[in-house]
Design a protein around this motif. Structure first.
Motif, PDB file in Angstrom:
ATOM      1  N   GLU A  35       0.866  -0.999   0.102  1.00 11.58           N
ATOM      2  CA  GLU A  35      -0.151  -0.135  -0.005  1.00 11.58           C
ATOM      3  C   GLU A  35       0.800   1.325  -0.145  1.00 11.58           C
ATOM      4  O   GLU A  35       0.481   2.180  -0.610  1.00 11.58           O
ATOM      5  CB  GLU A  35      -0.947   0.021   1.176  1.00 11.58           C
TER       6      GLU A  35
ATOM      7  N   THR B   4       1.716   2.548 -19.499  1.00  9.44           N
ATOM      8  CA  THR B   4       0.440   3.046 -19.075  1.00  9.44           C
ATOM      9  C   THR B   4      -0.486   1.323 -19.386  1.00  9.44           C
ATOM     10  O   THR B   4      -1.566   1.320 -18.951  1.00  9.44           O
ATOM     11  CB  THR B   4      -0.350   3.969 -19.682  1.00  9.44           C
TER      12      THR B   4
ATOM     13  N   SER C  88       1.451  -4.023 -16.623  1.00  9.85           N
ATOM     14  CA  SER C  88       0.790  -4.484 -15.077  1.00  9.85           C
ATOM     15  C   SER C  88       1.417  -5.632 -14.618  1.00  9.85           C
ATOM     16  O   SER C  88       1.742  -6.718 -15.332  1.00  9.85           O
ATOM     17  CB  SER C  88      -0.663  -4.126 -15.117  1.00  9.85           C
TER      18      SER C  88
ATOM     19  N   GLU D 131       6.311   0.194  -8.775  1.00 12.52           N
ATOM     20  CA  GLU D 131       5.845  -0.090 -10.357  1.00 12.52           C
ATOM     21  C   GLU D 131       6.319   0.838 -11.304  1.00 12.52           C
ATOM     22  O   GLU D 131       6.600   0.609 -12.253  1.00 12.52           O
ATOM     23  CB  GLU D 131       4.132  -0.208 -10.187  1.00 12.52           C
ATOM     24  N   GLU D 132       6.055   2.204 -10.944  1.00  9.74           N
ATOM     25  CA  GLU D 132       6.667   3.233 -11.606  1.00  9.74           C
ATOM     26  C   GLU D 132       8.069   3.281 -11.999  1.00  9.74           C
ATOM     27  O   GLU D 132       8.427   3.532 -13.122  1.00  9.74           O
ATOM     28  CB  GLU D 132       6.158   4.548 -10.908  1.00  9.74           C
TER      29      GLU D 132
ATOM     30  N   LYS E 231       0.861  -8.872  -7.429  1.00 10.62           N
ATOM     31  CA  LYS E 231       1.730  -7.929  -6.706  1.00 10.62           C
ATOM     32  C   LYS E 231       1.728  -8.263  -5.008  1.00 10.62           C
ATOM     33  O   LYS E 231       2.484  -7.760  -4.431  1.00 10.62           O
ATOM     34  CB  LYS E 231       0.923  -6.304  -6.794  1.00 10.62           C
TER      35      LYS E 231
ATOM     36  N   TYR F 151       4.466   1.392  -0.906  1.00 17.73           N
ATOM     37  CA  TYR F 151       5.400   1.783  -1.874  1.00 17.73           C
ATOM     38  C   TYR F 151       4.929   1.014  -3.084  1.00 17.73           C
ATOM     39  O   TYR F 151       5.854   0.912  -3.935  1.00 17.73           O
ATOM     40  CB  TYR F 151       6.751   0.955  -1.119  1.00 17.73           C
ATOM     41  N   GLY F 152       3.850   0.353  -3.207  1.00 17.72           N
ATOM     42  CA  GLY F 152       3.591  -0.514  -4.406  1.00 17.72           C
ATOM     43  C   GLY F 152       3.656   0.609  -5.675  1.00 17.72           C
ATOM     44  O   GLY F 152       4.046   0.002  -6.502  1.00 17.72           O
ATOM     45  N   SER F 153       3.046   1.449  -5.725  1.00 17.48           N
ATOM     46  CA  SER F 153       3.054   2.565  -6.976  1.00 17.48           C
ATOM     47  C   SER F 153       4.295   2.975  -7.329  1.00 17.48           C
ATOM     48  O   SER F 153       4.684   3.034  -8.359  1.00 17.48           O
ATOM     49  CB  SER F 153       1.782   3.540  -6.487  1.00 17.48           C
TER      50      SER F 153
ATOM     51  N   LYS G  39       8.335   4.984 -17.112  1.00 19.72           N
ATOM     52  CA  LYS G  39       7.646   6.313 -17.414  1.00 19.72           C
ATOM     53  C   LYS G  39       7.887   6.277 -19.008  1.00 19.72           C
ATOM     54  O   LYS G  39       8.409   7.328 -19.274  1.00 19.72           O
ATOM     55  CB  LYS G  39       8.184   7.378 -16.732  1.00 19.72           C
TER      56      LYS G  39
END
Length: 369
Positions: free
Chosen positions: A123, A141, A144, A130-131, A148, A125-127, A136
């Motif tokens: 929750e 986009t 995925s 992934e980024e 996870k 650090y997940g985003s 980028k």
């Protein structure tokens, strides 16, 4: 932002490998290092390709590969991952034996990891992971991670460092390029002080089935676009002495009072100390300067990368390639290069003279088998 890339990617234009005259077979056996017993069901694959298999009851495997070099990866649950470099010359060895040992978990290592594990890591650090892992670009986009929940996050306060491990291979879908990827993650580390992210692992690709011809055409177009200007494209251009013809340019990077300056060179191959062994078909390069600026003039950086990095728009792509001192890089005819752990590609951060984005640092959304 800076990022290092510690592994290579191999691009195949398509077609049936079984029908290729320039292919070779490798055969071997996977054994338990302690008992010498065969391991059935071990995964054996050529890293960054769509070519892989599983061992039979006797631990045997066979793979057919196009001529060149590869990282052969062997994984088996509860055992250490084995990485072995193979080339066309290994086709002469019909009895390759690969031994792998069971993993040993030191008690102190378990205690250290447990004490630093973030309970709500996904929750929190997940985003961010992934980024920085997927990247980028416009392709990101449509890319995925499907499982996870296998990710484990560790934050080391004294070192201001985030480390990410996985309890199982990551299952990734790249709908921009039409690949599903099984990625055996060694580790992902982000240093907050330097804003440097490093990660390493072993990807195996599988072609996704397009819904119609329009999607197939879109995938093929995106794959070609991802390939052009990539590290593999550059290495193949070096191997074939087509650096300028393929749209690349090389400059030496020198430091003066902590400021970095790019110096153009007239003779690319002289600056690289290019040499080719006619018997093995192996090319070696050992640049005069540790840091090289590699420009790709036929394509501008991805607009999404520019908007998120805060960099100015450029009409060309720029990467900084760093090779360890007194080290040579070997390049096989298919673009495979080694020892790739001595080579880094990174973006030049804000405030430096060479302030440009770095498309050769291909994130996972641009990876090709």
């Amino acid at each position: 932002m800076k990022k290092a890339l510690l592994f290579l990617y191999i691009f195949f234009a398509g077609g049936n490998i079984m029908a290729q005259p320039d292919a070779f077979l490798i055969t071997g056996k996977v054994l338990d290092a302690a008992t010498k017993l065969p391991l059935q069901g071990a995964s054996v694959f050529a890293q960054n390709t769509t070519i892989g298999t599983a061992t039979d009851q006797q631990g045997n495997f066979t793979l057919r590969l196009l001529n060149g070099g590869y990282d052969l990866i062997i994984t088996f649950t509860g055992y250490q991952t084995v990485n072995r470099r193979i080339t066309t010359a290994d086709a002469l060895d019909k009895n390759i034996v690969i031994e792998t040992a069971q993993k040993e978990k030191a008690m102190e290592d378990v205690v250290i990891k447990s004490s630093n594990e973030v309970n709500d890591g996904l929750e929190k650090y997940g985003s961010f992971f992934e980024e920085n892992f997927i990247g980028k670009t416009s392709n990101s986009t449509q890319c995925s991670i499907k499982n996870k929940e296998v990710l484990k996050f560790y934050y080391y306060k004294k070192k201001n460092r985030l480390k990410v491990l996985a309890t199982a291979p990551l299952e990734i879908e790249n709908n921009a390029l039409g690949y599903s990827i099984i990625y055996t993650l060694d580790s992902f580390t982000h240093e907050y002080a330097s804003q440097l992210s490093t990660y390493s692992g072993y990807p195996l690709f599988k072609d996704m089935q397009p819904t119609d011809e329009a999607q197939r055409a879109s995938w093929n177009n995106n794959r070609l676009k991802a390939y052009l200007g990539s590290t593999l494209h550059f290495m193949r251009s070096v191997y074939n002495k087509r650096i300028k013809e393929e749209g690349f340019e090389i400059q030496l990077v020198a430091k003066n009072n902590d400021a970095e300056t790019a110096i153009p060179v007239a003779d690319f191959y002289g600056a690289l100390n290019y040499s080719k062994n006619d018997s093995t078909q192996l090319v070696e390069i050992s640049p005069n300067q540790q840091n090289l600026a590699v420009l790709y003039n036929k394509e501008a950086p991805d607009p999404l990368y520019i908007s998120q990095s805060g960099d100015m728009a450029r009409k060309f792509q720029l990467s900084i390639l760093t090779i360890a001192p007194q080290q040579a890089i070997g390049i096989e005819q298919n673009g495979y290069f080694f020892d790739q752990t001595t080579l880094q590609l990174m973006a030049i951060g804000p405030g430096k003279k060479l302030q440009m984005c770095c498309p050769m640092i291909l994130d996972l959304s641009n990876f090709l088998p």
